[in-house]
Motif scaffolding. Structure first.
Motif, short mmCIF file in Angstrom:
data_model
loop_
_atom_site.label_atom_id
_atom_site.label_comp_id
_atom_site.label_asym_id
_atom_site.label_seq_id
_atom_site.Cartn_x
_atom_site.Cartn_y
_atom_site.Cartn_z
N ARG A 106 -14.16 -5.25 20.27
CA ARG A 106 -13.94 -6.63 20.85
C ARG A 106 -14.93 -7.60 20.49
O ARG A 106 -14.49 -8.91 20.74
N TYR A 107 -16.08 -7.52 19.91
CA TYR A 107 -16.98 -8.46 19.24
C TYR A 107 -16.78 -8.86 17.69
O TYR A 107 -17.35 -9.45 17.08
N GLN A 108 -15.75 -8.08 17.07
CA GLN A 108 -15.57 -8.20 15.62
C GLN A 108 -15.31 -9.53 15.16
O GLN A 108 -15.60 -9.94 14.07
N ASN A 109 -14.53 -10.14 16.19
CA ASN A 109 -14.45 -11.60 15.88
C ASN A 109 -15.78 -12.68 15.67
O ASN A 109 -15.36 -13.68 15.26
N LEU A 110 -16.75 -12.11 15.83
CA LEU A 110 -18.02 -12.94 15.74
C LEU A 110 -18.46 -13.07 14.22
O LEU A 110 -19.06 -14.06 13.83
N ARG A 111 -17.91 -12.12 13.45
CA ARG A 111 -18.46 -11.93 12.04
C ARG A 111 -17.72 -13.34 11.38
O ARG A 111 -16.69 -13.63 11.52
N GLY A 112 -18.77 -13.93 10.48
CA GLY A 112 -18.33 -14.99 9.76
C GLY A 112 -18.67 -16.35 10.33
O GLY A 112 -18.46 -17.48 9.68
N ILE A 113 -18.60 -16.46 11.88
CA ILE A 113 -18.64 -17.52 12.43
C ILE A 113 -20.05 -18.42 12.19
O ILE A 113 -21.24 -17.73 12.24
N THR A 114 -20.01 -19.65 11.67
CA THR A 114 -21.06 -20.56 11.55
C THR A 114 -21.38 -21.41 12.32
O THR A 114 -22.67 -22.19 12.26
N ASP A 115 -20.70 -21.84 13.36
CA ASP A 115 -20.93 -22.93 14.23
C ASP A 115 -21.40 -22.43 15.74
O ASP A 115 -20.79 -21.42 16.22
N PRO A 116 -22.62 -22.65 16.01
CA PRO A 116 -23.25 -22.01 17.11
C PRO A 116 -22.34 -22.20 18.42
O PRO A 116 -22.19 -21.11 19.29
N GLU A 117 -21.85 -23.27 18.82
CA GLU A 117 -20.98 -23.30 20.00
C GLU A 117 -19.73 -22.61 19.95
O GLU A 117 -19.32 -21.86 20.94
N THR A 118 -19.13 -22.35 18.57
CA THR A 118 -17.90 -21.45 18.62
C THR A 118 -18.29 -20.25 18.94
O THR A 118 -17.52 -19.16 19.35
N TYR A 119 -19.64 -19.98 18.40
CA TYR A 119 -20.07 -18.38 18.43
C TYR A 119 -20.12 -18.25 20.04
O TYR A 119 -19.54 -17.03 20.35
N LEU A 120 -20.69 -18.88 20.95
CA LEU A 120 -21.15 -18.50 22.10
C LEU A 120 -19.49 -18.62 22.72
O LEU A 120 -19.39 -17.81 23.85
N LYS A 121 -18.64 -19.38 22.47
CA LYS A 121 -17.33 -19.61 23.07
C LYS A 121 -16.78 -18.17 22.96
O LYS A 121 -15.99 -17.67 24.03
N THR A 122 -16.81 -17.75 21.88
CA THR A 122 -16.11 -16.53 21.38
C THR A 122 -16.60 -15.36 22.15
O THR A 122 -15.97 -14.60 22.74
#
Length: 425
Positions: A106-122
């Motif tokens: 369920r956390y594999q969609n974190l890979r490749g994110i570079t924006d901190p807020e997007t990472y936390l929301k995801t």
């Protein structure tokens, strides 16, 4: 230690391990450690080196401790519970443990994110935290302590990874209309603006293209997998992106988008109107495994032949190339991967199966070799000449299937194939 020293030590560990797990942004993870551990002073962090509040779950086999914690299951209402938490030997192991934890599908969609807020929301949406203010509180720490100075510079935007798409698709397998769990997929689609053709999908609509689009939205890959709720319109968008392969006889790659036409006669290259769509999960032994939404009113798998009837064509997203073990193309022998499995590199159970399949390996062939190695029965028992005769007789299959089966049985594929070639001359 003071706050700046804590930040530097955590940041050093994060920067050491994040790249190996495909995580490109570091500041939100540093902030998570600060928030979850109270600057390393909580009992869970100070004594047990668990800086992220990681619970054991069903997959954890290491040391654990039972402690009280607060959860916000209902917005605004805190509930005290007791749970088992993971225990680590030092700070570095604790940080590494975080990255191992987010290898859950369920956390594999974190890979490749570079924006901190997007990472936390995801990660919040993925179920990591229950607090309704988790994103705001963590981002406040990122900003207050200028933690973005520790982020990778020049990393670009979202990495375009086929493995992330496959992980998200697998995470939704089993969602269905009968219990209403498919509604979450449709909600993801409808929450993305602008809506294709301005249409809001109903829960009663056919949702195969909506499923593919929702996967792309969750992974941040709508630039290479266009969003649509109609199959024909989605093909047109793939054509506009230069990502359409008309030939239905091609051998696809994991992550490709496969379209079907149920009126296909089976003769020639089908060019009819598409009726259904899914995501290619794996290709092995001339068989394609596909994950589809709205398959019998649920998310499920379909297996069909390469160049099989009803294939309309393929959308071929322009994914980034992935390193061996993280991408969608197998690069090592079955025997080599089996040894890595035994060493613990590929995880356990369903997680192992998902990761091996996403990397392009034949899970059964690898697992057979693992079992043979652990039982001490992997050594070949026949001569190369004898096995070559069996190959010619058809016992070992063809192509990649033959290679996998021979290696799983402990034979050197190249030696056997060379002998086969010599016998057939």
């Amino acid at each position: 230690m003071d706050k700046q020293e804590f930040i530097k030590r955590i940041a050093g560990c994060v920067q050491k391990y994040a790249p190996a797990y495909g995580i490109l942004v570091h500041s939100p993870i540093i902030a998570q450690a600060i928030l979850e551990s109270g600057w390393g002073e909580s009992r869970l962090a100070a004594v047990y080196h668990n800086y992220f509040g990681l619970k054991c779950g069903t997959k954890w086999t290491g040391k654990s401790v039972n402690l009280s914690t607060m959860e916000e299951y209902t917005p605004g209402t805190l509930t005290q519970i007791k749970d088992n938490f993971r225990v680590y030997d030092n700070m570095e192991e604790g940080v590494k443990g975080y990255f191992e934890f987010i290898q859950l599908s369920r956390y594999q969609n974190l890979r490749g994110i570079t924006d901190p807020e997007t990472y936390l929301k995801t990660i919040k949406a993925d179920g990591y935290a229950t607090s309704s203010k988790y994103v705001d509180n963590t981002m406040r720490i990122v900003t207050q302590y200028d933690l973005q100075q520790y982020d990778v510079k020049g990393a670009g935007s979202m990495a375009k990874l086929a493995s992330a798409v496959l992980a998200q698709a697998r995470a939704w397998i089993g969602r269905n209309e009968a219990d209403g769990t498919h509604k979450g997929i449709i909600d993801v689609y409808n929450g993305h603006k602008p809506l294709a053709r301005g249409y809001k999908v109903k829960y009663t609509d056919a949702w195969c293209a909506t499923f593919v689009s929702a996967v792309a939205i969750k992974c941040g890959l709508t630039g290479i997998i266009p969003t649509e709720c109609g199959c024909g319109q989605m093909i047109a968008l793939f054509k506009n992106l230069g990502e359409w392969q008309e030939s239905d006889s091609r051998t696809p790659s994991p992550g490709d988008i496969i379209f079907y036409d149920w009126d296909d006669t089976g003769a020639g290259d089908c060019t009819g109107w598409p009726d259904h769509v899914g995501i290619v999960e794996s290709v092995s032994g001339g068989k394609i495994t596909v994950i589809e939404g709205n398959k019998n009113n649920a998310v499920g798998r379909r297996t069909l032949d390469v160049n099989g009837r009803y294939i309309r064509g393929y959308g071929v997203p322009k994914y980034d190339k992935e390193a061996a073990g993280n991408g969608s193309q197998a690069t090592k022998s079955v025997a080599a991967v089996a040894k890595e499995v035994i060493a613990g590199k590929w995880g356990n159970g369903e997680d192992r199966k998902n990761r091996l399949t996403a990397a392009g390996y034949n899970y059964k062939a690898v697992q057979d070799q693992v079992n043979a190695l652990l039982k001490g029965t992997a050594a070949a028992t026949k001569s190369v000449a004898a096995v070559a005769k069996e190959v010619i007789a058809g016992k070992w299959g063809n192509g990649k299937e033959r290679k996998n089966r021979l290696e799983a049985a402990g034979y050197n594929y190249n030696e056997v194939q060379a002998k086969v070639n010599a016998m057939l001359r």
